[in-house]
Design a protein around this motif. Structure first.
Motif, mmCIF file in Angstrom:
data_model
loop_
_atom_site.group_PDB
_atom_site.id
_atom_site.type_symbol
_atom_site.label_atom_id
_atom_site.label_comp_id
_atom_site.label_asym_id
_atom_site.label_seq_id
_atom_site.Cartn_x
_atom_site.Cartn_y
_atom_site.Cartn_z
ATOM 1 N N PHE A 1 3.218 7.083 -4.153
ATOM 2 C CA PHE A 1 3.575 6.235 -3.022
ATOM 3 C C PHE A 1 4.672 5.245 -3.402
ATOM 4 C CE2 PHE A 1 -0.551 7.678 -1.450
ATOM 5 C CZ PHE A 1 -0.229 7.949 -0.137
ATOM 6 N N GLU A 2 5.613 5.066 -2.475
ATOM 7 C CA GLU A 2 6.733 4.153 -2.670
ATOM 8 C C GLU A 2 6.355 2.741 -2.232
ATOM 9 O OE1 GLU A 2 9.696 5.922 -0.223
ATOM 10 O OE2 GLU A 2 10.193 7.491 -1.679
ATOM 11 N N HIS A 3 7.187 1.789 -2.612
ATOM 12 C CA HIS A 3 6.996 0.416 -2.146
ATOM 13 C C HIS A 3 7.436 0.253 -0.694
ATOM 14 C CE1 HIS A 3 6.849 -0.336 -6.514
ATOM 15 N NE2 HIS A 3 6.093 -1.363 -6.176
ATOM 16 N N THR A 4 8.232 1.205 -0.203
ATOM 17 C CA THR A 4 8.783 1.100 1.146
ATOM 18 C C THR A 4 7.676 1.156 2.188
ATOM 19 O OG1 THR A 4 10.786 2.197 0.399
ATOM 20 C CG2 THR A 4 10.441 2.066 2.770
ATOM 21 N N VAL A 5 7.680 0.178 3.087
ATOM 22 C CA VAL A 5 6.712 0.123 4.183
ATOM 23 C C VAL A 5 7.476 0.068 5.500
ATOM 24 C CG1 VAL A 5 4.894 -1.237 5.283
ATOM 25 C CG2 VAL A 5 4.957 -1.043 2.786
ATOM 26 N N TYR B 1 2.696 1.850 8.100
ATOM 27 C CA TYR B 1 2.550 2.948 7.148
ATOM 28 C C TYR B 1 3.363 2.745 5.868
ATOM 29 C CZ TYR B 1 0.465 5.546 11.025
ATOM 30 O OH TYR B 1 -0.337 5.946 12.054
ATOM 31 N N MET B 2 2.854 3.312 4.803
ATOM 32 C CA MET B 2 3.595 3.471 3.565
ATOM 33 C C MET B 2 3.769 4.965 3.343
ATOM 34 S SD MET B 2 0.487 2.429 0.974
ATOM 35 C CE MET B 2 1.493 2.626 -0.494
ATOM 36 N N TYR B 3 4.722 5.331 2.498
ATOM 37 C CA TYR B 3 5.086 6.738 2.368
ATOM 38 C C TYR B 3 5.195 7.142 0.896
ATOM 39 C CZ TYR B 3 6.229 6.296 7.295
ATOM 40 O OH TYR B 3 6.160 6.073 8.643
ATOM 41 N N GLY B 4 5.031 8.427 0.681
ATOM 42 C CA GLY B 4 5.202 8.971 -0.658
ATOM 43 C C GLY B 4 5.397 10.473 -0.591
ATOM 44 N N VAL C 1 4.391 12.265 2.860
ATOM 45 C CA VAL C 1 3.066 11.918 3.384
ATOM 46 C C VAL C 1 3.049 10.438 3.732
ATOM 47 C CG1 VAL C 1 0.622 11.694 2.754
ATOM 48 C CG2 VAL C 1 1.911 13.718 2.044
ATOM 49 N N LYS C 2 2.391 10.096 4.838
ATOM 50 C CA LYS C 2 2.232 8.687 5.206
ATOM 51 C C LYS C 2 0.764 8.284 5.085
ATOM 52 C CE LYS C 2 1.775 9.565 10.192
ATOM 53 N NZ LYS C 2 2.376 9.377 11.531
ATOM 54 N N SER C 3 0.562 6.986 4.855
ATOM 55 C CA SER C 3 -0.789 6.458 4.730
ATOM 56 C C SER C 3 -0.789 5.022 5.218
ATOM 57 C CB SER C 3 -1.238 6.513 3.255
ATOM 58 O OG SER C 3 -2.477 5.860 3.080
ATOM 59 N N SER C 4 -1.947 4.547 5.635
ATOM 60 C CA SER C 4 -2.059 3.130 5.971
ATOM 61 C C SER C 4 -1.702 2.298 4.748
ATOM 62 C CB SER C 4 -3.485 2.801 6.419
ATOM 63 O OG SER C 4 -3.813 3.532 7.581
ATOM 64 N N VAL C 5 -1.091 1.149 4.974
ATOM 65 C CA VAL C 5 -0.598 0.344 3.861
ATOM 66 C C VAL C 5 -1.740 -0.129 2.980
ATOM 67 C CG1 VAL C 5 0.635 -1.761 3.217
ATOM 68 C CG2 VAL C 5 1.408 -0.408 5.181
ATOM 69 N N ASN C 6 -1.610 0.134 1.700
ATOM 70 C CA ASN C 6 -2.552 -0.330 0.679
ATOM 71 C C ASN C 6 -1.711 -0.690 -0.548
ATOM 72 O OD1 ASN C 6 -4.395 -0.666 -1.406
ATOM 73 N ND2 ASN C 6 -5.757 0.937 -0.665
#
Length: 416
Positions: A373-377, A381-384, A392-397
């Motif tokens: 996962f990248e630092h980019t938000v 969502y955050m992405y990686g 892939v996207k995911s809720s920010v953690n």
């Protein structure tokens, strides 16, 4: 002296910019990953002297524009970007560098507001390893090109093929590991040609990088098909660090057009490489560059190219229209494709690309893959990316930033 330090020395001589007092800079990059890597090096040099990046809405003291000249559209975008930054930062010291600056320095110098057009010594390899705004680092291993394809001006803008030593590049990768970097993208103009300067080989390079402790992932940005030897494919297939991700320029699926372009392979060689990769790494992502509407590309040649691409187990196409470049041998080829046909052909290939990308992504639904996962938000969502380049996207953690996490691929978390 490298262009990076010529740049810095010239800035130090400017009376109205105090480099060490928190001057603000903006950076704008057009073109390839190599350009992004080099822009980050300019930023690092200035940061080490106290210069900070201007925040959105702030006026900058320094503007650096790194340009591209791969097409006439790229040239136009460069001019537009230069003028826009001058308008938005009217009191800034404006520096223009990159491939367009190398070939059209006089044109750029005539733009009101440009203070410095920075060109390079094209005989020298200038190292660059930088992070930019994302998790991945870009490691420049090679520069220049000896191929002189008939449509291309890059050898004139970048010079002949040259490279750093394996020892120096390994040291840069070790520095990335000490900074906490997890993934490195290997960049250059024609990286498969690595070794002409140092009498080494690209395979030797990736074997050495594979042993650097702390780096978990490498990606190879682009490899000419004739420079992908079978041993390299076998090595990537068994490596835990080199990702099953290839980007291979084809340019045309018509052998007649490939000959007109002075490419160094035919469609059989290209197809053999694709099938070998897939036989060893069925899960591999393969991106392909293809040019549309080059001189000599008759309707029959385009259909050959389309059908050839459709037949291959590839994942994505990077489609771009041919444009006339002054001084290239392609201008001597008589058959010219009009812009309307270029647009129609581009649309068909982009639709084919979308189809293949969706098919590739969907084939992994239900599987658990590892995502860095990248630092980019963006928004919520955050992405990686997975090993094989599924976004892939995911809720920010925040605990996931720059971390590799197992993720089950679903229709909802795929980000096209």
């Amino acid at each position: 002296m490298t262009s990076f330090f010529i740049f810095y020395e010239k800035l130090m001589k400017i009376d109205d910019i105090n480099i060490s007092s928190g001057a603000k800079a903006v950076f704008y990059t057009l073109g390839c990953k190599l350009n992004f890597s080099e822009t980050s090096t300019y930023a690092q040099i200035l940061k080490s002297k106290g210069v900070v990046k201007a925040q959105p809405g702030e006026k900058a003291d320094i503007c650096v524009i790194n340009t591209c000249t791969v097409t006439d559209i790229a040239d136009r975008k460069c001019r537009q970007a230069i003028k826009r930054l001058i308008k938005n930062h009217p009191d800034a010291y404006v520096v223009v560098t990159g491939c367009y600056a190398q070939l059209e320095s006089e044109t750029i110098q005539k733009i009101p507001g440009v203070d410095l057009v920075l060109t390079k010594d094209l005989r020298e390899f200038v190292p660059s390893c930088s992070k930019g705004d994302r998790t991945r680092y870009w490691l420049k291993v090679q520069d220049g090109c000896d191929y002189f394809c008939t449509y291309c001006t890059i050898p004139f803008a970048r010079g002949r093929s040259r490279n750093g030593s394996i020892a120096s590049l390994v040291k840069q990768a070790e520095d990335v590991a000490r900074e906490g970097g997890k993934e490195i993208v290997i960049t250059g103009v024609n990286i498969g040609d690595f070794g002409k300067t140092t009498k080494e080989s690209f395979l030797d390079l990736i074997k050495a990088l594979d042993n650097v402790e702390g780096i978990e992932r490498y990606r190879i940005s682009s490899l000419e098909p004739d420079l992908i030897d079978d041993e390299l494919i076998r090595f990537v297939a068994q490596s835990k660090k080199f990702m099953p991700h290839f980007h291979i320029p084809l340019q045309s699926g018509s052998d007649r057009v490939l000959k007109l372009m002075h490419r160094h392979y035919d469609t059989k060689l290209f197809a053999d490489k694709i099938h070998l990769i897939k036989s060893m790494m069925p899960h591999a992502f393969i991106g392909v560059d293809v040019m549309v509407g080059s001189r000599g590309e008759t309707e029959e040649c385009f259909e050959e190219s389309y059908n050839f691409l459709n037949s291959l187990p590839i994942s994505q196409l990077h489609v771009f229209p041919y444009s006339e470049r002054p001084g290239t041998k392609a201008l001597n080829i008589p058959f010219v494709v009009d812009n309307k046909d270029k647009k129609i052909r581009s649309k068909r290939l982009l639709e084919l690309s979308d189809k293949k990308t969706h098919e590739f992504y969907n084939s992994f639904i239900g599987q658990e893959l590892n995502v860095l996962f990248e630092h980019t938000v963006k928004g919520q969502y955050m992405y990686g990316f997975t090993e094989n380049y599924i976004r892939v996207k995911s809720s920010v953690n925040s605990e996931f930033f720059n971390k590799i996490q197992p993720v089950t691929i679903t229709k909802d978390n795929i980000s096209l």
